[in-house]
Design a protein around this motif. Sequence first.
Motif, PDB file in Angstrom:
ATOM      1  N   SER A 228       0.825  -1.212   0.000  1.00 55.15           N
ATOM      2  CA  SER A 228       0.000   0.000   0.000  1.00 55.15           C
ATOM      3  C   SER A 228       0.852   1.251   0.000  1.00 55.15           C
ATOM      4  O   SER A 228       0.520   2.248  -0.640  1.00 55.15           O
ATOM      5  N   LEU A 229       2.004   1.209   0.718  1.00 55.87           N
ATOM      6  CA  LEU A 229       2.883   2.377   0.748  1.00 55.87           C
ATOM      7  C   LEU A 229       3.469   2.667  -0.630  1.00 55.87           C
ATOM      8  O   LEU A 229       3.630   3.818  -1.033  1.00 55.87           O
ATOM      9  N   ILE A 230       3.801   1.582  -1.357  1.00 56.54           N
ATOM     10  CA  ILE A 230       4.421   1.753  -2.669  1.00 56.54           C
ATOM     11  C   ILE A 230       3.395   2.124  -3.728  1.00 56.54           C
ATOM     12  O   ILE A 230       3.625   2.975  -4.588  1.00 56.54           O
ATOM     13  N   THR A 231       2.211   1.486  -3.667  1.00 59.23           N
ATOM     14  CA  THR A 231       1.251   1.633  -4.763  1.00 59.23           C
ATOM     15  C   THR A 231       0.208   2.728  -4.572  1.00 59.23           C
ATOM     16  O   THR A 231      -0.476   3.072  -5.534  1.00 59.23           O
ATOM     17  N   LYS A 232       0.082   3.257  -3.355  1.00 58.17           N
ATOM     18  CA  LYS A 232      -0.996   4.236  -3.140  1.00 58.17           C
ATOM     19  C   LYS A 232      -0.791   5.512  -3.955  1.00 58.17           C
ATOM     20  O   LYS A 232      -1.756   6.206  -4.287  1.00 58.17           O
ATOM     21  N   LYS A 233       0.481   5.822  -4.284  1.00 58.61           N
ATOM     22  CA  LYS A 233       0.758   7.022  -5.071  1.00 58.61           C
ATOM     23  C   LYS A 233       0.889   6.717  -6.563  1.00 58.61           C
ATOM     24  O   LYS A 233       1.136   7.616  -7.356  1.00 58.61           O
ATOM     25  N   LEU A 234       0.747   5.445  -6.921  1.00 56.77           N
ATOM     26  CA  LEU A 234       0.936   5.062  -8.314  1.00 56.77           C
ATOM     27  C   LEU A 234      -0.368   5.170  -9.102  1.00 56.77           C
ATOM     28  O   LEU A 234      -1.427   4.786  -8.628  1.00 56.77           O
ATOM     29  N   ASP A 235      -0.243   5.683 -10.298  1.00 54.85           N
ATOM     30  CA  ASP A 235      -1.372   5.744 -11.221  1.00 54.85           C
ATOM     31  C   ASP A 235      -0.790   5.788 -12.628  1.00 54.85           C
ATOM     32  O   ASP A 235       0.184   6.498 -12.887  1.00 54.85           O
ATOM     33  N   GLN A 236      -1.386   4.982 -13.524  1.00 50.09           N
ATOM     34  CA  GLN A 236      -0.826   4.877 -14.874  1.00 50.09           C
ATOM     35  C   GLN A 236       0.642   4.449 -14.804  1.00 50.09           C
ATOM     36  O   GLN A 236       1.516   4.973 -15.492  1.00 50.09           O
ATOM     37  N   HIS A 237       0.918   3.460 -13.963  1.00 50.99           N
ATOM     38  CA  HIS A 237       2.288   2.988 -13.738  1.00 50.99           C
ATOM     39  C   HIS A 237       2.531   1.689 -14.518  1.00 50.99           C
ATOM     40  O   HIS A 237       1.626   1.123 -15.130  1.00 50.99           O
ATOM     41  N   ILE A 238       3.765   1.230 -14.472  1.00 48.30           N
ATOM     42  CA  ILE A 238       4.161  -0.014 -15.125  1.00 48.30           C
ATOM     43  C   ILE A 238       4.367  -1.080 -14.054  1.00 48.30           C
ATOM     44  O   ILE A 238       5.033  -0.829 -13.046  1.00 48.30           O
ATOM     45  N   ILE A 239       3.812  -2.269 -14.275  1.00 49.03           N
ATOM     46  CA  ILE A 239       4.067  -3.405 -13.387  1.00 49.03           C
ATOM     47  C   ILE A 239       5.097  -4.301 -14.063  1.00 49.03           C
ATOM     48  O   ILE A 239       4.884  -4.777 -15.184  1.00 49.03           O
ATOM     49  N   ILE A 240       6.220  -4.500 -13.401  1.00 51.82           N
ATOM     50  CA  ILE A 240       7.292  -5.342 -13.942  1.00 51.82           C
ATOM     51  C   ILE A 240       7.294  -6.666 -13.189  1.00 51.82           C
ATOM     52  O   ILE A 240       7.543  -6.702 -11.981  1.00 51.82           O
ATOM     53  N   CYS A 241       7.000  -7.748 -13.894  1.00 50.27           N
ATOM     54  CA  CYS A 241       6.986  -9.082 -13.283  1.00 50.27           C
ATOM     55  C   CYS A 241       8.365  -9.717 -13.462  1.00 50.27           C
ATOM     56  O   CYS A 241       8.736 -10.113 -14.562  1.00 50.27           O
TER      57      CYS A 241
ATOM     58  N   LEU B 122      -1.344  -9.144  -8.121  1.00 53.18           N
ATOM     59  CA  LEU B 122      -1.391  -8.102  -9.150  1.00 53.18           C
ATOM     60  C   LEU B 122      -2.402  -7.016  -8.784  1.00 53.18           C
ATOM     61  O   LEU B 122      -2.152  -5.825  -9.008  1.00 53.18           O
ATOM     62  N   ASN B 123      -3.536  -7.424  -8.235  1.00 53.99           N
ATOM     63  CA  ASN B 123      -4.532  -6.427  -7.823  1.00 53.99           C
ATOM     64  C   ASN B 123      -3.984  -5.534  -6.719  1.00 53.99           C
ATOM     65  O   ASN B 123      -4.290  -4.342  -6.669  1.00 53.99           O
ATOM     66  N   ALA B 124      -3.172  -6.120  -5.837  1.00 59.54           N
ATOM     67  CA  ALA B 124      -2.621  -5.348  -4.728  1.00 59.54           C
ATOM     68  C   ALA B 124      -1.622  -4.288  -5.192  1.00 59.54           C
ATOM     69  O   ALA B 124      -1.402  -3.292  -4.497  1.00 59.54           O
ATOM     70  N   VAL B 125      -1.014  -4.488  -6.360  1.00 63.54           N
ATOM     71  CA  VAL B 125      -0.055  -3.492  -6.867  1.00 63.54           C
ATOM     72  C   VAL B 125      -0.698  -2.611  -7.936  1.00 63.54           C
ATOM     73  O   VAL B 125      -0.001  -2.041  -8.788  1.00 63.54           O
ATOM     74  N   GLY B 126      -2.013  -2.506  -7.911  1.00 55.97           N
ATOM     75  CA  GLY B 126      -2.700  -1.543  -8.764  1.00 55.97           C
ATOM     76  C   GLY B 126      -2.865  -1.952 -10.201  1.00 55.97           C
ATOM     77  O   GLY B 126      -2.640  -1.146 -11.111  1.00 55.97           O
ATOM     78  N   LEU B 127      -3.285  -3.198 -10.424  1.00 53.36           N
ATOM     79  CA  LEU B 127      -3.455  -3.672 -11.799  1.00 53.36           C
ATOM     80  C   LEU B 127      -4.499  -2.847 -12.553  1.00 53.36           C
ATOM     81  O   LEU B 127      -4.323  -2.552 -13.742  1.00 53.36           O
ATOM     82  N   ASP B 128      -5.569  -2.462 -11.879  1.00 51.36           N
ATOM     83  CA  ASP B 128      -6.642  -1.701 -12.539  1.00 51.36           C
ATOM     84  C   ASP B 128      -6.163  -0.334 -13.029  1.00 51.36           C
ATOM     85  O   ASP B 128      -6.696   0.206 -13.997  1.00 51.36           O
ATOM     86  N   GLU B 129      -5.187   0.255 -12.335  1.00 51.25           N
ATOM     87  CA  GLU B 129      -4.697   1.591 -12.700  1.00 51.25           C
ATOM     88  C   GLU B 129      -3.438   1.544 -13.566  1.00 51.25           C
ATOM     89  O   GLU B 129      -2.931   2.587 -13.982  1.00 51.25           O
ATOM     90  N   ALA B 130      -2.899   0.340 -13.810  1.00 50.24           N
ATOM     91  CA  ALA B 130      -1.622   0.226 -14.521  1.00 50.24           C
ATOM     92  C   ALA B 130      -1.755   0.634 -15.987  1.00 50.24           C
ATOM     93  O   ALA B 130      -2.794   0.423 -16.620  1.00 50.24           O
ATOM     94  N   LYS B 131      -0.683   1.216 -16.523  1.00 50.78           N
ATOM     95  CA  LYS B 131      -0.659   1.600 -17.940  1.00 50.78           C
ATOM     96  C   LYS B 131      -0.221   0.427 -18.810  1.00 50.78           C
ATOM     97  O   LYS B 131      -0.644   0.305 -19.959  1.00 50.78           O
ATOM     98  N   ALA B 132       0.619  -0.451 -18.254  1.00 45.31           N
ATOM     99  CA  ALA B 132       1.094  -1.629 -18.988  1.00 45.31           C
ATOM    100  C   ALA B 132       1.709  -2.596 -17.991  1.00 45.31           C
ATOM    101  O   ALA B 132       2.035  -2.228 -16.861  1.00 45.31           O
ATOM    102  N   ILE B 133       1.863  -3.825 -18.431  1.00 46.26           N
ATOM    103  CA  ILE B 133       2.528  -4.831 -17.610  1.00 46.26           C
ATOM    104  C   ILE B 133       3.643  -5.461 -18.428  1.00 46.26           C
ATOM    105  O   ILE B 133       3.488  -5.719 -19.624  1.00 46.26           O
TER     106      ILE B 133
ATOM    107  N   LYS C 225      -8.531 -12.553 -19.626  1.00 45.96           N
ATOM    108  CA  LYS C 225      -9.921 -12.580 -19.171  1.00 45.96           C
ATOM    109  C   LYS C 225     -10.297 -11.329 -18.391  1.00 45.96           C
ATOM    110  O   LYS C 225     -11.374 -10.767 -18.572  1.00 45.96           O
ATOM    111  N   SER C 226      -9.374 -10.897 -17.502  1.00 42.33           N
ATOM    112  CA  SER C 226      -9.722  -9.796 -16.594  1.00 42.33           C
ATOM    113  C   SER C 226      -9.385  -8.416 -17.155  1.00 42.33           C
ATOM    114  O   SER C 226     -10.093  -7.447 -16.898  1.00 42.33           O
ATOM    115  N   HIS C 227      -8.289  -8.302 -17.919  1.00 41.24           N
ATOM    116  CA  HIS C 227      -7.852  -7.003 -18.451  1.00 41.24           C
ATOM    117  C   HIS C 227      -7.410  -7.170 -19.909  1.00 41.24           C
ATOM    118  O   HIS C 227      -6.219  -7.049 -20.233  1.00 41.24           O
ATOM    119  N   PRO C 228      -8.336  -7.451 -20.806  1.00 41.02           N
ATOM    120  CA  PRO C 228      -7.963  -7.718 -22.203  1.00 41.02           C
ATOM    121  C   PRO C 228      -7.328  -6.536 -22.918  1.00 41.02           C
ATOM    122  O   PRO C 228      -6.569  -6.726 -23.864  1.00 41.02           O
TER     123      PRO C 228
END
Length: 660
Positions: free
Chosen positions: A402-415, A466-477, A496-499
Amino acid sequence: MPLNILEIILCVLIFALLVTSIFRKLRLSIILGYLLAGALVGPNGLALAHNSHYVQDLAEFGIVFLMFTVGLEFSLPQLFALRYPVFVIGTLQVVLTLFITTIIGLFLGMTKLSALTVGSIVAMSSTAIVVKQLNDQAELHSPHGLTAVGILLFQDLAVIPIIILIAGLATSGQHSLQSILILALLKGIFAILLIFFMGRWLLRPLFLIISKTRTVELFTLTVLLVTLTSAWLTNLFGLSYALGAFLAGLMLAETEFRHQIEVEIRPFRDILLGLFFMSVGMLADVSTWYQTWQWIALLVIALIIGKMTLITLISRLSGKDLPTAIRTGIVLAQGGEFGFAILTLALTHSILPSDYGQVVLAALLISIALSPILIRFNKQISTLFYSSKTITTEEPCPKKMSLITKKLDQHIIICGYGRVGQHIARVLDKVKFPYVCLDLDSELVRYASMAGENVIYGDPAHPEILNAVGLDEAKAIVISFNDLRSAITILNMLHKSHPNLPKLVRCTDEFELKQLKSCGATHVVAELFEASLAFSDYLLRLIDIPASKISQMMEEVRSKDYDLLQRVFAGSQATTMADDTSLHKQLKPILLLEGAYAIDKKIKTLHLKEAGVELIAVRRGEKKFFKLLHSNIKLKQNDILVVYGLPSDIEEAEKRVLEG
């Protein structure tokens, strides 16, 4: 009238299909379905498979193929990293289980040998269930998964000296027990070294030769031969079949054939594993359980609770954090397939009375039946034993997320935060673009976190992570790790969830590229092709081609999924199964000799597209290849048609061109 072996197999398969289909529909563990099906057809059920030893002999190979695929999942460096759980935690678990169970058995009035035998049975856990379930849950490479695998490997190593010890104490022979154990140890070491040297010097060259034949059936046959030969070697020298298969898989894990081998072996593994679980179910004689239900219940509780507690304490004292220690204990809190082998030996030599044997057998079966449930919910169960405030580097920390992702919006998730993931993160830092990284290497995450990097321990294959790191707000993964199966799992979930979410994936070659694209990857970066593009880029700059033209050319190649680079001629020196001409498209020239059907024919009349091939170009005389802008041109003798397609389709097209 007794059934023959074919009729027994048919009954087993029919009941397996019916029961497991019902369990799948009810979303219950498929392993429980196999156990129930075995109990129904077994000698103590409907007695359809009265001679159950036929099935048991065949089912043993399920463990062999399972351990072979486990070996494919690891590498020598990973195995070396498991030395601590194997030789420290594993040793303590087996020795302390033997000691504690023997003391309790003596207290209850059992003989020393009987108590030692029961302790040996209790010490074993189920490799088949634990590995399969953890693999299905994507937890095989988690901290508790790796610790559990290490302990299981030691149990597999320990079962042979335990069997020798029990048999030696039960019978008198010409040789002393000490000499028998030393001889078994020396033979075991020799067998392991032999397989390692054979794997290092023979297996990879063997598969290189087989790959040149372009025959998938021969490749499959070679995989089966290698697996069974390794299992036979270790058994010949006094070790288990499973250990030999594991070592063979380990030898092939770092070769370019790993993915194809896994694909070829999986059907055999799954079918035979199902037979193994059914063979276990066939041993059940439920009609007698009510007579000794108190002892059965007591032994089940002791087996599950006692074993879980002991493994948790050992893991904790060995330096594992509390959640990992508890989850390891839960995962291994059951009897195992080698426990049945020890029990059979004990009953054969009359070490245990038959009524004792039925109690132990019932407890083993019940613990195995409960095991899939315990493993499935090991995380939820473990949270009952420690505070939710417990923070470890080996567990995803909600507060840190939550500390890392609460300020993130339109961010990149790197797996994946390996070398490629870190390189991507550095580039994003340069342009000050927000990102968050996920990785399962706890030491890497700890170091990166200490340095202030946005890295979190977590499995990106799990939707909640993935949901915990802001998948809904992510710009790309970005999937930066080189693990095809995990990448496909993530892509299928996101499809299925984010086509519409852009998905950038890394792969090694054309074989993986096609699979990833079919699973919904937006862009796939293939290392093989990118290396060629980088080389070409430097070369074009060296010969003074304008930078803008180079950039345009490279972008065009990438936008078409490296289509230009995929069109290659197949030579005789295939180096990977990705080059297998029976599986992948290729370029091939077709020469129009005198009398060929296509001479004086227009290209469009040949209907090459209907044959599944693409006409790339035509060569006539000394002229260079040229693209065909229309299909009204008439072909002449000695023209060369360059076509692109699968070998089977090219063969059909060649037949049309030459014979009509």
